[in-house]
Design a protein around this motif. Structure first.
Motif, PDB file in Angstrom:
ATOM      1  N   UNK A  92       0.828  -1.205   0.000  1.00 30.01           N
ATOM      2  CA  UNK A  92       0.000   0.000   0.000  1.00 30.01           C
ATOM      3  C   UNK A  92       0.865   1.259   0.000  1.00 30.01           C
ATOM      4  N   UNK A  93       0.365   2.273  -0.699  1.00 31.17           N
ATOM      5  CA  UNK A  93       1.046   3.574  -0.733  1.00 31.17           C
ATOM      6  C   UNK A  93       0.447   4.444   0.371  1.00 31.17           C
ATOM      7  N   UNK A  94       1.284   4.792   1.351  1.00 31.46           N
ATOM      8  CA  UNK A  94       0.784   5.533   2.520  1.00 31.46           C
ATOM      9  C   UNK A  94       1.517   6.872   2.659  1.00 31.46           C
ATOM     10  N   UNK A  95       0.745   7.946   2.799  1.00 32.85           N
ATOM     11  CA  UNK A  95       1.315   9.281   3.022  1.00 32.85           C
ATOM     12  C   UNK A  95       1.158   9.616   4.508  1.00 32.85           C
ATOM     13  N   UNK A  96       2.267   9.948   5.156  1.00 29.52           N
ATOM     14  CA  UNK A  96       2.194  10.344   6.569  1.00 29.52           C
ATOM     15  C   UNK A  96       2.284  11.870   6.621  1.00 29.52           C
ATOM     16  N   UNK A  97       1.283  12.487   7.227  1.00 31.79           N
ATOM     17  CA  UNK A  97       1.304  13.944   7.294  1.00 31.79           C
ATOM     18  C   UNK A  97       0.701  14.412   8.627  1.00 31.79           C
ATOM     19  N   UNK A  98       0.742  15.721   8.843  1.00 32.97           N
ATOM     20  CA  UNK A  98       0.381  16.264  10.161  1.00 32.97           C
ATOM     21  C   UNK A  98      -0.720  17.304  10.048  1.00 32.97           C
ATOM     22  N   UNK A  99      -1.519  17.370  11.096  1.00 35.66           N
ATOM     23  CA  UNK A  99      -2.533  18.415  11.172  1.00 35.66           C
ATOM     24  C   UNK A  99      -2.721  18.791  12.641  1.00 35.66           C
ATOM     25  N   UNK A 100      -2.644  20.074  13.027  1.00 41.66           N
ATOM     26  CA  UNK A 100      -2.331  21.212  12.157  1.00 41.66           C
ATOM     27  C   UNK A 100      -0.865  21.205  11.690  1.00 41.66           C
ATOM     28  N   UNK A 101      -0.559  22.140  10.806  1.00 39.30           N
ATOM     29  CA  UNK A 101       0.794  22.260  10.268  1.00 39.30           C
ATOM     30  C   UNK A 101       1.763  22.521  11.429  1.00 39.30           C
ATOM     31  N   UNK A 102       2.859  21.726  11.543  1.00 37.70           N
ATOM     32  CA  UNK A 102       3.786  21.889  12.661  1.00 37.70           C
ATOM     33  C   UNK A 102       4.249  23.321  12.911  1.00 37.70           C
TER      34      UNK A 102
END
Ligand SMILES: Cc1cc2nc3c(=O)[nH]c(=O)nc-3n(C[C@H](O)[C@H](O)[C@H](O)COP(=O)(O)O)c2cc1C
Ligand SMILES: Nc1ncnc2c1ncn2[C@@H]1O[C@H](COP(=O)(O)OP(=O)(O)O)[C@@H](O)[C@H]1O
Length: 355
Positions: A92-102
């Motif tokens: 699987x193609x997984x995008x790790x991201x953050x919220x809110x923007x650091x």
């Protein structure tokens, strides 16, 4: 290359070439009727909220990590790579991201810090690129204390058991930014995953970055912003009431209450407007109507060849090019004459790109 890349026709050709199969889905604007069915074969992208209890189906993921504000052409290249690699190994193609923007948590003193995409827009754009899942990590001061080692061992390895991680050329993560390409490579060797670093993606001579795009928008250079994003910069807004002068002038305007804070400077722009799935050409004025001595700044859209009521509706604006500064006119008639010319100029700019 730079001049040709930034000339409006080629700018959208870049998008055609680099994202052929995305036409119509990368962003609603590329299909006349917007197609809001994202994802492959009816499979929608999964959102993993937080980083605990990741389900078995995502183990062995090909992943990338970043803020990805704007989902610009550089981000898109990384996403294409992870999708390609994941398909090759049936993972699987997984995008790790953050919220809110650091940055908004770590450097609140640097406000105003305005984002190119809301989290909803970011997720929609990522989904349109056929990513299987986004791990959306709630970013807090407490989370910012996570060491790079804990991040790699606890999340990338324990939870996702990554096969490979792709990062951008300048990405660092973890407490004190100690997580780097070398750091990942060292842990990858120990634990058994690969690391790939994507070189800076350029349009002409310009290295694409979210900051560069934000700066272009702040300077009014929405054309360069669009070339780097791979689509015109967009803002949604609800139509509110104005001073009822537009109709008298011969140019009724829909006054908008923009959803995002990042707007180009005052002036007149050639735009596209999307309304209930259809696309229209328009001229948009951001300013204080000096001819009429308004105090408050307004964002007003005149849709070409259109005469329906828009009050209360939600419209989406796409900034294609800047036409001129807002100026004071001696009379409403001279303003109307100028707007007639603005409309002609907008048609000439928009017709070849979005007939
Ligand atoms: C394409 C366009 C360009 C405009 N340019 C100017 C301008 O240069 N100076 C100005 O005072 N007002 C400008 N306006 C704003 C008009 O003054 C405004 O639309 C009119 O007063 C109607 O306002 P209302 O919608 O609040 O009734 C522009 C409006 C449009 C649609
Ligand atoms: N071509 C058009 N572009 C924008 N709004 C239009 C257009 N045709 C009709 N309208 C309608 O007219 C209203 C604007 O009229 P206007 O006289 O400028 O008054 P207001 O001061 O409320 O903006 C818009 O809110 C919209 O409902």
């Amino acid at each position: 290359m730079i001049l040709s890349a930034l000339s409006s026709k080629i700018e959208f050709k870049i998008l055609d070439d680099s994202a052929k199969n995305l036409r119509g889905t990368l962003y609603p604007i590329y299909s006349h009727k917007s197609d809001r069915r994202y994802g492959r074969n009816g499979n929608t992208m999964k959102i993993i909220n937080g980083f605990d209890n990741v389900s078995e189906e995502f183990k062995g993921a090909v992943a990338t990590i970043g803020n990805f504000d704007g989902v610009h052409l550089g981000h898109q290249q990384i996403f294409r790579k992870i999708v390609q690699e994941a398909r090759q190994y049936q993972s699987k193609a997984v995008v790790i991201t953050f919220d809110p923007h650091p940055k908004s948590i770590l450097h609140p003193e640097k406000r105003p810090f305005y984002l190119l995409t809301t989290v909803e827009e970011k997720l929609k754009l990522i989904e349109s690129l056929e990513i299987d899942a986004v791990m959306l990590i709630p970013f807090s001061l407490e989370f910012s204390k996570t060491t790079a080692k804990d991040f790699v061992c606890g999340i990338l390895w324990e939870q996702l058991r990554i096969r490979k991680i792709f990062i951008g050329h300048d990405y660092t993560f973890g407490r004190g930014k100690e997580g780097s390409e070398e750091f990942l490579a060292r842990f990858g060797k120990k634990l058994g995953f690969q690391v790939d670093v994507t070189n800076a993606v350029k349009v002409g001579e310009i290295i694409i970055s979210s900051t560069r795009i934000r700066n272009s928008i702040c300077e009014g250079d929405v054309k360069t912003a669009g070339a780097l994003l791979g689509r015109p910069y967009n803002v949604k807004g609800r139509v509110t009431g104005g001073y009822q002068r537009g109709t008298e002038l011969g140019f009724p305007t829909a006054n908008l209450d923009p959803e995002k804070e990042l707007l180009p400077p005052e002036g007149v722009y050639a735009v596209l407007a999307e309304r209930m799935g259809s696309r229209y050409q328009g001229v948009l004025n951001i300013g204080r109507n000096p001819t009429f001595d308004n105090e408050k700044q307004t964002v007003e859209l005149h849709i070409l060849d259109f005469s329906e009521d828009l009050y209360g509706e939600e419209l989406e604006i796409f900034f294609v090019d800047r036409i001129r500064e807002e100026i004071r006119f001696d009379s409403p008639e001279s303003l109307a004459n100028q707007i007639r010319q603005d409309v002609a100029q907008a048609r000439a700019l928009l017709n070849p790109l979005f007939p």
